[in-house]
Design a protein around this motif. Structure first.
Motif, mmCIF file in Angstrom:
data_model
loop_
_atom_site.group_PDB
_atom_site.id
_atom_site.type_symbol
_atom_site.label_atom_id
_atom_site.label_comp_id
_atom_site.label_asym_id
_atom_site.label_seq_id
_atom_site.Cartn_x
_atom_site.Cartn_y
_atom_site.Cartn_z
ATOM 1 N N UNK A 283 0.827 -1.195 0.000
ATOM 2 C CA UNK A 283 0.000 0.000 0.000
ATOM 3 C C UNK A 283 0.863 1.248 0.000
ATOM 4 N N UNK A 284 0.186 2.390 -0.196
ATOM 5 C CA UNK A 284 0.922 3.650 -0.252
ATOM 6 C C UNK A 284 1.542 4.023 1.082
ATOM 7 N N UNK A 285 0.969 3.528 2.186
ATOM 8 C CA UNK A 285 1.494 3.847 3.511
ATOM 9 C C UNK A 285 2.490 2.797 3.996
ATOM 10 N N UNK A 286 2.786 1.805 3.188
ATOM 11 C CA UNK A 286 3.680 0.727 3.577
ATOM 12 C C UNK A 286 4.948 0.767 2.744
ATOM 13 N N UNK A 287 5.947 0.109 3.241
ATOM 14 C CA UNK A 287 7.200 -0.055 2.527
ATOM 15 C C UNK A 287 7.448 -1.545 2.305
ATOM 16 N N UNK B 37 -7.422 -15.875 18.253
ATOM 17 C CA UNK B 37 -6.038 -16.046 18.669
ATOM 18 C C UNK B 37 -5.215 -14.908 18.066
ATOM 19 N N UNK B 38 -4.416 -14.295 18.904
ATOM 20 C CA UNK B 38 -3.519 -13.215 18.489
ATOM 21 C C UNK B 38 -2.115 -13.781 18.369
ATOM 22 N N UNK B 39 -1.525 -13.597 17.201
ATOM 23 C CA UNK B 39 -0.166 -14.071 16.933
ATOM 24 C C UNK B 39 0.677 -12.857 16.594
ATOM 25 N N UNK B 40 1.686 -12.607 17.408
ATOM 26 C CA UNK B 40 2.572 -11.465 17.225
ATOM 27 C C UNK B 40 3.944 -11.960 16.815
ATOM 28 N N UNK B 41 4.368 -11.556 15.650
ATOM 29 C CA UNK B 41 5.719 -11.830 15.205
ATOM 30 C C UNK B 41 6.554 -10.556 15.331
ATOM 31 N N UNK B 42 7.791 -10.613 14.912
ATOM 32 C CA UNK B 42 8.633 -9.426 14.976
ATOM 33 C C UNK B 42 8.167 -8.325 14.040
ATOM 34 N N UNK B 43 7.410 -8.688 12.986
ATOM 35 C CA UNK B 43 7.045 -7.727 11.957
ATOM 36 C C UNK B 43 5.559 -7.441 11.870
ATOM 37 N N UNK B 44 4.705 -8.363 12.295
ATOM 38 C CA UNK B 44 3.265 -8.197 12.096
ATOM 39 C C UNK B 44 2.490 -8.622 13.330
ATOM 40 N N UNK B 45 1.241 -8.093 13.406
ATOM 41 C CA UNK B 45 0.256 -8.504 14.398
ATOM 42 C C UNK B 45 -0.929 -9.086 13.646
ATOM 43 N N UNK B 46 -1.251 -10.335 13.907
ATOM 44 C CA UNK B 46 -2.312 -11.001 13.161
ATOM 45 C C UNK B 46 -3.285 -11.653 14.132
ATOM 46 N N UNK C 297 -8.303 -15.632 8.810
ATOM 47 C CA UNK C 297 -7.729 -14.326 9.137
ATOM 48 C C UNK C 297 -8.818 -13.314 9.505
ATOM 49 N N UNK C 298 -8.608 -12.616 10.610
ATOM 50 C CA UNK C 298 -9.565 -11.615 11.085
ATOM 51 C C UNK C 298 -9.041 -10.198 10.813
ATOM 52 N N UNK C 299 -7.826 -9.920 11.199
ATOM 53 C CA UNK C 299 -7.201 -8.629 10.936
ATOM 54 C C UNK C 299 -5.700 -8.770 11.113
ATOM 55 N N UNK C 300 -4.963 -7.766 10.630
ATOM 56 C CA UNK C 300 -3.511 -7.762 10.797
ATOM 57 C C UNK C 300 -2.999 -6.336 10.738
ATOM 58 N N UNK C 301 -1.824 -6.142 11.307
ATOM 59 C CA UNK C 301 -1.167 -4.838 11.306
ATOM 60 C C UNK C 301 0.304 -5.063 10.980
ATOM 61 N N UNK C 302 0.766 -4.463 9.858
ATOM 62 C CA UNK C 302 2.139 -4.632 9.402
ATOM 63 C C UNK C 302 3.008 -3.556 10.037
ATOM 64 N N UNK D 192 -3.796 1.042 16.569
ATOM 65 C CA UNK D 192 -2.870 1.757 17.442
ATOM 66 C C UNK D 192 -3.598 2.916 18.130
ATOM 67 N N UNK D 193 -3.502 2.946 19.461
ATOM 68 C CA UNK D 193 -4.157 3.976 20.248
ATOM 69 C C UNK D 193 -3.207 5.129 20.573
#
Length: 313
Positions: A10-14, A128-137, A146-151, A200-201
C-alpha cells in the motif's frame, strides 16, 4: 498505483526485504509457548491446547488429552499435533494469546480455580492473536480464518521486542475498561493497540535506540504500567494509562519553624515552673498578715503605722 496493487504494497507501507538467514540459523527453534483451553475442534467443546511458535514463523497447535483425575496414574497424558499456521513473512513468533468472546486474553492456568481471575467469556467465538517481529495477526477459532492484521515493520520499519497485555480503565468511569496490549520496538517506541482490531491507540518514545538492556528488560502489569532498567541498579516506572498517574505529594520540613516551636514550648514550661515556685511565697505572706491582725489597705500602707502617725500628730 498499478505497481502498488501488483506488488501488494500500500501507499502507507514499505516493501520488506527477504530475510537473510545465516549459517547458524535455526528455523525450528521455539521462541514462545502458550498453554490454554480454547475452541479448536468445534464451537461446543473446549480442548486443552499447547501453542508453539518457532523462529521461522511457524505455529504448531497441539491438543492435549488429559484423563480424569482418578485415572491419571493408569492412563497417560497424550499430545497430538492438531493444526499448523505458517506466516508468509517467516518472522520469529514473539507471542501467542487466546482471546475470549469479549476479546480479553485468557487468564493463566489455574487462575480461575484459585479465584485470581474471572472465567473467560464463552458466549462468542474465540480468537487467537499471533505477534511476530514484523506483524500482528488475529485469527478466528476454530476455523483459523484471518480476522485482521497490522504490518508494523512495513509501516514503521521497526521490529517488536516486548509485548504485554493490560486492561485500561477509564479515568472518568472506573467501571469501564478496554483490553489492549502494549508493544515495545527496537526503535525505543512504546505503542498501545486495541483488541481484537489491532488499532494503534497511542505511541511514545521511552527508550533510546542504543538502550538494548532497557528494551529487553521491560515488563508490564495488568494496569497499563511498564517498568524497565535505566541502570544496573535503577528502575523506571512508566504509566500508559490515564487512570494510573502518580501524583507527587511532597512533604517540606521547615527546621526554623520547628526550632521556634520547640523554644516556645520550653519557655512556656519555664513560665509555669516560675509561677508554681512563686505561689507558696505569696500564700505565706498572706497568712502572716492575717495572724498578726494586719489587714492590707488599698493605699498600700499598714493600719498600725497609720494610727501611730495620727497619735504622734
Amino acid at each position: 498505483a498499478a505497481v502498488e496493487v501488483e506488488s501488494g504494497v500500500r501507499s502507507v507501507e514499505r516493501s520488506v526485504e527477504s530475510r537473510q538467514q545465516s549459517a547458524d540459523y535455526l528455523g525450528s527453534m521455539v521462541r514462545c509457548l502458550h498453554l490454554s483451553k480454547c475452541f479448536l475442534a468445534n464451537n461446543s467443546v473446549m480442548s486443552a491446547t499447547l501453542w508453539a511458535g518457532t523462529n521461522s514463523g511457524a505455529i504448531y497447535v497441539f491438543t492435549i488429552a488429559i484423563p480424569p483425575s482418578d485415572k491419571r496414574k493408569e492412563v497417560p497424558i497424550t499430545v497430538q499435533l492438531g493444526k499448523e499456521i505458517h506466516l508468509k513473512h517467516a518472522a520469529p513468533v514473539m507471542c501467542i494469546a487466546i482471546l475470549d468472546g469479549k476479546a480479553r486474553p485468557f487468564p493463566p492456568p489455574l487462575a480461575v480455580k484459585k479465584e485470581l481471575a474471572p472465567a473467560p467469556d464463552t458466549s462468542a467465538p474465540h480468537k487467537v492473536l499471533i505477534c511476530s517481529e514484523e506483524q500482528l495477526k488475529v485469527f478466528t477459532l476454530p476455523q483459523l480464518k484471518p480476522y485482521t492484521k497490522y504490518k508494523l515493520t512495513a509501516i514503521d520499519g521497526s521490529r517488536i521486542r516486548k509485548i504485554g497485555f493490560s486492561d485500561f480503565v477509564s479515568s472518568v468511569d472506573p467501571n469501564y475498561s478496554e483490553p489492549c496490549f502494549t508493544v515495545v520496538t527496537n526503535q525505543g517506541e512504546v505503542s498501545v493497540f486495541s483488541l481484537p482490531e489491532c488499532r494503534r491507540q497511542i505511541s511514545a518514545t521511552c527508550f533510546k535506540k542504543e538502550d538494548i538492556n532497557g528494551i529487553n528488560s521491560a515488563v508490564f502489569n495488568k494496569s497499563g504500567e511498564m517498568v524497565f532498567l535505566t541502570a544496573p541498579s535503577e528502575l523506571m516506572r512508566v504509566s500508559l494509562s490515564a487512570a494510573k498517574i502518580t501524583q507527587p505529594r511532597p512533604l517540606l520540613n521547615q527546621p526554623s519553624s520547628a526550632g521556634s516551636k520547640v523554644a516556645s514550648d520550653v519557655a512556656a514550661r519555664e513560665a509555669v515552673a516560675v509561677t508554681a515556685a512563686a505561689a507558696p511565697a505569696v500564700e505565706q505572706n498572706k497568712l502572716t498578715d492575717e495572724v498578726g491582725g494586719k489587714a492590707p489597705r488599698k493605699d498600700g500602707c499598714n493600719s498600725t503605722t497609720a494610727a501611730g502617725e495620727k497619735a504622734a500628730a
